[in-house]
Design an enzyme around this catalytic site. Structure first.
Site, PDB file in Angstrom:
ATOM      1  N   ASP A  64       3.386  10.770   4.869  1.00 22.06           N
ATOM      2  CA  ASP A  64       2.350  10.378   5.833  1.00 22.06           C
ATOM      3  C   ASP A  64       2.846   9.404   6.899  1.00 22.06           C
ATOM      4  O   ASP A  64       2.270   9.292   7.966  1.00 22.06           O
ATOM      5  CB  ASP A  64       1.161   9.749   5.091  1.00 22.06           C
ATOM      6  CG  ASP A  64       1.576   8.615   4.155  1.00 22.06           C
ATOM      7  OD1 ASP A  64       2.772   8.274   4.110  1.00 22.06           O
ATOM      8  OD2 ASP A  64       0.706   8.053   3.465  1.00 22.06           O
ATOM      9  N   HIS A  65       3.918   8.674   6.613  1.00 25.02           N
ATOM     10  CA  HIS A  65       4.330   7.617   7.542  1.00 25.02           C
ATOM     11  C   HIS A  65       5.142   8.145   8.712  1.00 25.02           C
ATOM     12  O   HIS A  65       4.911   7.825   9.861  1.00 25.02           O
ATOM     13  CB  HIS A  65       5.142   6.549   6.799  1.00 25.02           C
ATOM     14  CG  HIS A  65       4.276   5.539   6.112  1.00 25.02           C
ATOM     15  ND1 HIS A  65       3.444   5.871   5.077  1.00 25.02           N
ATOM     16  CD2 HIS A  65       4.103   4.216   6.318  1.00 25.02           C
ATOM     17  CE1 HIS A  65       2.800   4.784   4.675  1.00 25.02           C
ATOM     18  NE2 HIS A  65       3.178   3.766   5.421  1.00 25.02           N
ATOM     19  N   ASP A 119       3.252   0.967  -1.578  1.00 23.88           N
ATOM     20  CA  ASP A 119       2.662   0.672  -0.278  1.00 23.88           C
ATOM     21  C   ASP A 119       1.641  -0.431  -0.502  1.00 23.88           C
ATOM     22  O   ASP A 119       0.866  -0.382  -1.467  1.00 23.88           O
ATOM     23  CB  ASP A 119       1.981   1.915   0.307  1.00 23.88           C
ATOM     24  CG  ASP A 119       1.634   1.680   1.762  1.00 23.88           C
ATOM     25  OD1 ASP A 119       2.364   2.165   2.641  1.00 23.88           O
ATOM     26  OD2 ASP A 119       0.626   0.976   2.023  1.00 23.88           O
ATOM     27  N   ARG A 379      -3.372  -4.081  10.660  1.00 28.93           N
ATOM     28  CA  ARG A 379      -2.291  -5.035  10.968  1.00 28.93           C
ATOM     29  C   ARG A 379      -2.058  -5.094  12.474  1.00 28.93           C
ATOM     30  O   ARG A 379      -2.000  -4.045  13.122  1.00 28.93           O
ATOM     31  CB  ARG A 379      -0.991  -4.623  10.266  1.00 28.93           C
ATOM     32  CG  ARG A 379      -1.101  -4.859   8.791  1.00 28.93           C
ATOM     33  CD  ARG A 379       0.212  -4.729   8.040  1.00 28.93           C
ATOM     34  NE  ARG A 379      -0.057  -5.181   6.685  1.00 28.93           N
ATOM     35  CZ  ARG A 379       0.459  -4.658   5.587  1.00 28.93           C
ATOM     36  NH1 ARG A 379       1.338  -3.678   5.687  1.00 28.93           N
ATOM     37  NH2 ARG A 379       0.143  -5.131   4.405  1.00 28.93           N
ATOM     38  N   SER A 540       3.883  -5.747   4.335  1.00 29.96           N
ATOM     39  CA  SER A 540       4.116  -4.495   3.629  1.00 29.96           C
ATOM     40  C   SER A 540       4.817  -4.684   2.278  1.00 29.96           C
ATOM     41  O   SER A 540       5.293  -5.773   1.949  1.00 29.96           O
ATOM     42  CB  SER A 540       4.968  -3.570   4.489  1.00 29.96           C
ATOM     43  OG  SER A 540       6.330  -3.892   4.332  1.00 29.96           O
ATOM     44  N   ARG A 542       7.490  -2.850   1.652  1.00 29.00           N
ATOM     45  CA  ARG A 542       8.808  -2.228   1.833  1.00 29.00           C
ATOM     46  C   ARG A 542       9.915  -3.052   1.184  1.00 29.00           C
ATOM     47  O   ARG A 542      10.211  -4.177   1.587  1.00 29.00           O
ATOM     48  CB  ARG A 542       9.096  -1.962   3.315  1.00 29.00           C
ATOM     49  CG  ARG A 542       9.159  -3.172   4.202  1.00 29.00           C
ATOM     50  CD  ARG A 542       9.188  -2.799   5.676  1.00 29.00           C
ATOM     51  NE  ARG A 542       7.871  -2.376   6.125  1.00 29.00           N
ATOM     52  CZ  ARG A 542       7.416  -2.480   7.369  1.00 29.00           C
ATOM     53  NH1 ARG A 542       8.176  -2.973   8.315  1.00 29.00           N
ATOM     54  NH2 ARG A 542       6.206  -2.087   7.693  1.00 29.00           N
TER      55      ARG A 542
HETATM   56  C1  MIC Z   1       2.631  -0.868   6.437  1.00 31.03           C
HETATM   57  O1  MIC Z   1       1.445  -0.691   6.678  1.00 31.03           O
HETATM   58  O2  MIC Z   1       3.260  -1.874   6.798  1.00 31.03           O
HETATM   59  C2  MIC Z   1       3.376   0.200   5.663  1.00 31.03           C
HETATM   60  C3  MIC Z   1       4.294   0.870   6.587  1.00 31.03           C
HETATM   61  O3  MIC Z   1       2.455   1.141   5.170  1.00 31.03           O
HETATM   62  C4  MIC Z   1       4.101  -0.468   4.490  1.00 31.03           C
HETATM   63  C5  MIC Z   1       4.993   0.432   3.741  1.00 31.03           C
HETATM   64  C6  MIC Z   1       6.325   0.647   4.383  1.00 31.03           C
HETATM   65  O4  MIC Z   1       6.840  -0.244   5.069  1.00 31.03           O
HETATM   66  O5  MIC Z   1       6.871   1.722   4.189  1.00 31.03           O
HETATM   67  C7  MIC Z   1       3.179  -1.148   3.480  1.00 31.03           C
HETATM   68  O6  MIC Z   1       2.072  -1.488   3.822  1.00 31.03           O
HETATM   69  O7  MIC Z   1       3.603  -1.396   2.349  1.00 31.03           O
HETATM   70 FE1  SF4 Z   2      -0.042   3.834   7.018  1.00 29.66          FE
HETATM   71 FE2  SF4 Z   2       0.440   1.303   6.310  1.00 29.66          FE
HETATM   72 FE3  SF4 Z   2      -0.895   1.873   8.529  1.00 29.66          FE
HETATM   73 FE4  SF4 Z   2      -2.022   2.309   6.220  1.00 29.66          FE
HETATM   74  S1  SF4 Z   2      -1.417   0.317   7.032  1.00 29.66           S
HETATM   75  S2  SF4 Z   2      -2.046   3.685   7.969  1.00 29.66           S
HETATM   76  S3  SF4 Z   2      -0.299   2.974   4.973  1.00 29.66           S
HETATM   77  S4  SF4 Z   2       1.221   2.357   8.096  1.00 29.66           S
END
Ligand code: MIC
Ligand code: SF4
Length: 649
Positions: A64-65, A119, A379, A540, A542
């Protein structure tokens, strides 16, 4: 004494420890989820454990990312993930099927179960009364292998909701109000459990919005009772059999109580560049915007999309605004199409994107230079949108849609329209064709290959911690540094499976010289150190924000305080997270300082204190590690994989 719901679910899954706030507990994990940006590393780490098949009730691998596929890198990841899911017994949610949290809520979430996801917004599924926690990929890999998940027993905060939301005010405003009150560190070490009469009119979609963005509070997770609203939701998904009523006992005890009268709320927005910089929309109304983005895992449900559609119906998006819609799931999109909402949005001029994270993670739709973008996302960290000087605001679908019409931030109450009334259908399309089940015959599965591409490199391994560490501070940063600062996503996302290449991106948005400087320190035989402020590593899950700096030689981070998931990720990769015993001591360090941890191994084994000498400044300061005995062993061994291998399991 009545027990709250969070403790009941944790107790039912407890495998080690005592449920005393702050003490380490181990819990059994029923379900896992991974997504493509963290998934390749998680699945490679799972493969390295030589477990033939996942040992959970349900594991799902989502894509999905990163679905833009500008080169071979992403499709290679997708192909690997699909092959690993098929072989090792996980469901595979295809690219385009939707964002992991929304799809998991619709198709797999079950009251009373535990879910661990790589995530940070995994807590979304807390909306149906499960304990759903975000963690690093390695922790999720261990859970897929049947291992427990360890965490410090959180304090349980009861949030008592009273009253009903006024017209034009929705669930997003509830969580924005909590962020305004508590800040992005207000939830660290806590689970938020919602209860009270205000729940009556809050459906599962609204609850999911609140649980999702509890991650921005730094909370371990959020949980709602499994009540009539959950039963209705599961029935609409054709899963009523998964319903189990679950709630806190009468008179349940909480470590803390927050009272929230929903009827007193008004439309709110988080202003640049932090989700807790919350102000009433009325106060910022009139701010010109160049972009409106609706969707993401926090407000990408059918309810949110249809709300926007009803507001825009028969009108046109302002000529100065580019409006995008990224549905949370294919199911939400199908329902939107069936009920005329898609037509309303498209006719109004909205740009319909894929059912994926998209603009939320900087995969396209970067705003114009110096302009403001209003998003129904969770975010708004500086630069995350892909435009360094863009100002990103976060608000509800109602505020976003109203503002798209006017070309400026608009309080929807000033539109002079009837508030939108979304009718939630009794049945959602749940054909399952976006989800591919694993190979069910174990013999056939064992013979299946996993398919790697040239951009997929093995996860780097840590080395045991020496008796003493001599290092240099490669960078000093301030408070609330996010993992987006440490390891940017957006254009770099395609290197998530290629750590050597991704290491060129460490801290580049803060200090472009960082990677070269860290390599110089490492190659001179010294350890790399980072000095941070409070809530270091927020955002996140990550694990790259620990794994990739470790690859560049990172051995310890000295900070005033840490965000939970990042701290655990540092430990998993053998990096020592230390907090200053006296936060004022952070001022005694600067980038370039030489440091010495003269007796770090001995000190880790004998207590909570670690001595750090700043040789450049001639200062000696006391730090705390706060690690459990298990975590100390992991850091000494050079990380979780090395520790696990050394124990022969
Ligand atoms: C995000 O919203 O920052 C992400 C991208 O979904 C991350 C996961 C990632 O960095 O792959 C998260 O929220 O954990
Ligand atoms: Fe995707 Fe993270 Fe954004 Fe949610 S907050 S839509 S999981 S990148």
């Amino acid at each position: 004494m009545g027990e709250n719901l969070a403790r009941k679910i944790l107790r039912a899954h407890l495998v080690s420890g005592e449920m005393k706030v702050g003490e380490e507990i181990g819990i059994r994990i029923d379900q896992t989820l991974t997504q493509d940006a963290t998934g390749t590393m998680a699945w490679l780490q799972f493969e390295s454990m030589s477990v033939p098949r996942v040992r959970t009730e349900v594991s799902v691998s989502y894509v999905d990312h990163n679905t833009v596929q500008m080169g071979f890198e992403n499709p290679d990841d997708h192909r690997y993930l699909q092959s690993a899911a098929r072989k090792y017994g996980a469901f595979f949610s295809r690219p385009g099927n939707g964002i992991c949290h929304q799809v998991h809520l619709e198709r797999f979430a079950r009251p009373g179960r535990t879910l661990l996801g790589s995530d940070s917004h995994t807590p979304t599924c807390g909306a149906v009364g499960m304990i759903a926690i975000g963690a690093g990929g390695l922790d999720v890999a261990v859970a897929m292998g049947g291992g427990p998940f360890y965490l410090k027993m959180p304090a349980i905060v009861g949030v008592r909701l009273a009253g009903d939301l006024p017209p034009w005010v929705s669930a997003k405003d509830v969580i924005l109000e909590l962020l305004r009150r508590l800040t992005v560190k207000g939830g660290v070490g806590k689970i938020f459990e919602y209860f009270g009469p205000g729940l009556r009119r809050l459906d599962v979609f609204g609850r999911a919005t609140i649980a999702n963005m509890g991650a921005e509070l730094g909370a371990t997770t959020s949980v709602f009772p499994s009540d009539g609203a959950v039963r209705k939701f599961l029935r609409s998904q054709g899963r009523e059999n998964d319903f189990v009523p679950m709630e806190a006992d009468d008179g349940a005890v909480y470590d803390e109580i927050i009272e929230l009268d929903l009827s007193k709320l008004e439309p709110l927005a988080a202003c640049p560049h932090s989700p807790d910089n919350v102000r009433p929309v009325l106060e910022i109304a009139g701010t010109p915007i160049s972009q409106v983005c609706i969707g993401s895992c926090v407000n990408g449900s059918y309810r949110d999309l249809m709300t926007a559609a009803l507001i825009l119906k028969g009108e046109a998006v302002h000529p100065d605004v580019s409006m995008t819609v990224s549905p949370g799931s294919r199911q939400a999109l199908a329902m939107l199409a069936a009920s005329g909402g898609l037509d309303a949005l498209a006719s109004a001029g909205a740009r319909i994107l894929e059912c994926a994270c998209g603009p939320c993670i900087g995969m396209g739709q970067a705003p114009a230079s110096g302009s403001a973008s209003l998003r129904s996302f969770n975010r708004n960290f500086e630069g995350r949108s892909g435009t360094a000087d863009a100002a990103v605001y976060l608000a509800s679908a109602e505020v976003c849609a109203a503002s798209a019409l006017r070309g400026a931030v608009t309080d929807p109450r000033s539109l002079g329209k009837e508030p939108p009334r979304v009718r939630i259908p009794k049945r959602f399309p749940a054909d399952g064709s976006g989800i591919i089940p694993p190979e069910s015959d174990p013999a056939k599965a064992a013979a299946l290959p996993t398919v790697l591409g040239p951009n997929i490199k093995p996860a780097p391994k840590g080395t045991p911690l020496p008796d003493s560490v001599r290092g240099r501070v490669a960078i000093k940063v301030g408070d609330n540094i996010t993992t987006d600062h440490i390891m940017p996503a957006g254009e770099w996302l395609k290197y998530r499976s290629n750590v050597p290449k991704y290491s060129d991106a460490v801290f580049v948005k803060v200090d472009p010289e960082f990677p070269a400087r860290a390599r110089r320190i490492r190659d001179a035989g010294d350890a790399v150190a980072i000095v941070g402020g409070s809530n270091y590593g927020q955002g996140s899950s990550r694990e790259h924000a620990a794994m990739v700096p470790m690859f560049l030689g990172l051995r310890c981070v000295l900070a005033v305080s840490f965000a939970r998931i990042h701290r655990d990720n540092l430990v998993n990769f053998g990096v020592l997270p230390l907090t200053f015993a006296d936060p004022a001591d952070a001022a005694a360090f600067e980038g370039g300082d030489e440091i010495l941890l003269p007796e770090v191994r001995r000190e880790l084994l004998s207590g909570d204190s670690v001595t750090v000498v700043n040789s450049t400044k001639g200062r000696k300061v006391a730090c705390r590690h706060g690690l459990t005995a298990r975590q100390v062993e992991i850091v000494l061994a050079g990380g979780l994989l090395a520790w696990t291998a050394a124990r022969g399991c």
